[in-house]
Write an enzyme that holds these catalytic residues in place. Structure first.
Site, PDB file in Angstrom:
ATOM      1  N   LYS A  59      39.115  23.732  53.606  1.00 30.16           N
ATOM      2  CA  LYS A  59      39.454  22.831  52.486  1.00 30.16           C
ATOM      3  C   LYS A  59      40.558  21.869  52.900  1.00 30.16           C
ATOM      4  O   LYS A  59      40.503  20.669  52.614  1.00 30.16           O
ATOM      5  CB  LYS A  59      39.868  23.656  51.257  1.00 30.16           C
ATOM      6  CG  LYS A  59      38.683  24.321  50.589  1.00 30.16           C
ATOM      7  CD  LYS A  59      39.052  25.443  49.642  1.00 30.16           C
ATOM      8  CE  LYS A  59      37.769  26.158  49.194  1.00 30.16           C
ATOM      9  NZ  LYS A  59      37.994  27.359  48.408  1.00 30.16           N
ATOM     10  N   GLN A 103      43.128  30.082  45.675  1.00 33.13           N
ATOM     11  CA  GLN A 103      42.017  30.759  46.347  1.00 33.13           C
ATOM     12  C   GLN A 103      41.856  32.180  45.797  1.00 33.13           C
ATOM     13  O   GLN A 103      42.809  32.964  45.788  1.00 33.13           O
ATOM     14  CB  GLN A 103      42.285  30.794  47.868  1.00 33.13           C
ATOM     15  CG  GLN A 103      41.154  31.389  48.681  1.00 33.13           C
ATOM     16  CD  GLN A 103      39.882  30.534  48.639  1.00 33.13           C
ATOM     17  OE1 GLN A 103      39.931  29.308  48.705  1.00 33.13           O
ATOM     18  NE2 GLN A 103      38.736  31.187  48.530  1.00 33.13           N
ATOM     19  N   ASP A 126      38.590  23.572  40.619  1.00 33.51           N
ATOM     20  CA  ASP A 126      37.604  24.630  40.818  1.00 33.51           C
ATOM     21  C   ASP A 126      36.811  24.877  39.527  1.00 33.51           C
ATOM     22  O   ASP A 126      35.831  25.624  39.537  1.00 33.51           O
ATOM     23  CB  ASP A 126      38.348  25.920  41.198  1.00 33.51           C
ATOM     24  CG  ASP A 126      37.832  26.537  42.475  1.00 33.51           C
ATOM     25  OD1 ASP A 126      36.876  25.986  43.044  1.00 33.51           O
ATOM     26  OD2 ASP A 126      38.382  27.572  42.885  1.00 33.51           O
TER      27      ASP A 126
END
Ligand code: NDP
Length: 302
Positions: A59, A103, A126
Site C-alpha cells: 500500500k 490494517q 477502507d
C-alpha cells in the site's frame, strides 16, 4: 473431429488494476497542478503479522508510485488501545491526510470496533465504518470497501451492463460478502446472499449469472455448481500445500481461491484467477478512494 472444450475468458486483475492506478496517477497530478492538492494516505500497522506487513508495504509503495503523500505508522505489538486511538484521532485531525487505513486484523488485545468507531468516516478509505456501511446500504455516496468495489469494476469491464442479472454472493462478512451484495443491488442485479446455513448451496449457485465467492474455503465451489456462461468472481485467498507431494512434503504452500478453477474454467463465461484476479484490485481501489476523499475534503466534484 471433436469440438475443442469451451473455456471461460480469464479476467486478468493485473490489467484492470494497472489501468485504475494509471487513472489515479493522472488525477493526482491534475489535483496538484490545478488545486495544489496532494491526496494523503496514512496506513497504521500494529504488531508484526507477516501477511499484514506485506500488504502494508504494498500500500505504501503503490501510494507513493501514484504521487500521493504516503505515511506508514508501524506500532509495536504491545501498543495499548489508548495509544492506537490517540494516533487515529491525530490522523483524523491532520489536514494533509485524506485517507486512513488501520490494517486488520489487530492484535487480540485491541478492540477493532472501538477503533473504527472513532475513525472519521470521510477518511475511512477502507469503507469499514458503520457510517459508510450505512451509506452503502442506503444507496448514498460514500467510501465503499475496496475489494467489493474492485469486484464491481471487473464485472462492469467484462460483463458490461449488469441490470437484471441474477447474482449470488457466497459469504456475508462485513468486509466482502455484504458490501459486494449491496453493490450488486445498486447495479440492479437480483441478489441472493448465501452463507454457511444456506440449504442446497450448489443449486443456489447454479442460478447465478454472476457468482461471487467470498468464503475462505479452498476450491469449495465446484464446476457443476456453475451456470454455463456465468461470470465467476473468486475473492478467496487460501493457502494450501502444493499438489506435488515432494513440494508438499517440504512444507511449501500456494494460494488458491474458493472456486475450483480447473473445473470452473470449462463452464463459466468469465472467471477471475486466484491469485491474479480480485486481490490485485484492492490496493488500486484504495488509492482511488483516497483521491475521492481528498476531493470531497477540498469541496471538489467527485
Ligand atoms: P469471513 O470468514 O469473514 O466470512 C466467510 C463467509 O463465508 C461467512 O459469511 C460464512 O458464513 C461463509 N461460509 C463459510 N463456510 C461456508 C460454507 N461451507 N458454505 C457457505 N458459506 C460458508 O471471510 P471474509 O469475507 O473476510 O473473506 C472471504 C475470503 O476472501 C477469504 O479467503 C479471504 O482471505 C478473502 N479476502 C480477499 C481479499 C482480497 O482479495 N483482497 C480481501 C478480503 C478477503 P457464516 O456467516 O454463516 O459463518
Amino acid at each position: 473431429m471433436t469440438e475443442p472444450a469451451a473455456q471461460a475468458q480469464i479476467i486478468d486483475g493485473k490489467v484492470y488494476a494497472e489501468r485504475l492506478r494509471g487513472q489515479v496517477s493522472e488525477e493526482v497530478a491534475q489535483l496538484k497542478a490545478d488545486h495544489g492538492l496532494t491526496p494523503g494516505l496514512a496506513v497504521v500497522l500494529v504488531g508484526d503479522d507477516p501477511a499484514s506487513q506485506i500488504y502494508v508495504r504494498s500500500k505504501g509503495e503503490h501510494s507513493k508510485a501514484v504521487g500521493m503523500h504516503s505515511v506508514t505508522h508501524r506500532l509495536p505489538e504491545a501498543t495499548t488501545q489508548d495509544e492506537l486511538e490517540a494516533l487515529v484521532r491525530a490522523l483524523n485531525a491532520d489536514p494533509a491526510i485524506h485517507g486512513i487505513l488501520v490494517q486488520l486484523p489487530l492484535p487480540k488485545h485491541l478492540d477493532e470496533k472501538a477503533v473504527l468507531a472513532i475513525l472519521d468516516p470521510d477518511k475511512d478509505v477502507d469503507g469499514l465504518t458503520m457510517v459508510n456501511a450505512g451509506r452503502l446500504a442506503s444507496g448514498l455516496p460514500g467510501l465503499y470497501p475496496c475489494t467489493p468495489a474492485g469486484c464491481m469494476i471487473l464485472l462492469r469491464e467484462t460483463v458490461g451492463d449488469l441490470t437484471g442479472k441474477r447474482a449470488v454472493v457466497v459469504g456475508r462478512s462485513m468486509l466482502v460478502g455484504r458490501p459486494v451484495a449491496q453493490l450488486l443491488l445498486q447495479a440492479d442485479c437480483t441478489v441472493t446472499i448465501a452463507h454457511s446455513r444456506t440449504q442446497d448451496l450448489p443449486a443456489v449457485c447454479r442460478e447465478a449469472d454472476i457468482l461471487v465467492a467470498a468464503v475462505g474455503r479452498p476450491r469449495m465451489i465446484r464446476g457443476d455448481w456453475i451456470k454455463p456462461g456465468a461470470a465467476v468472481i473468486d475473492v478467496g485467498i487460501n493457502r494450501v500445500p502444493f499438489d506435488d507431494p515432494i513440494k508438499a512434503a517440504e512444507g511449501r504452500t500456494k494460494v488458491v481461491g474458493d472456486v475450483n478453477f480447473k473445473e470452473a474454467l470449462k463452464v463459466a463465461g468469465w472467471i477471475t484467477p486466484a491469485p491474479g484476479g480480485v486481490g490485485l484490485m484492492t490496493v488500486a481501489v484504495l488509492l482511488a478512494n483516497t483521491v475521492s476523499a481528498a476531493k470531497r475534503a477540498a469541496g471538489l466534484e467527485i
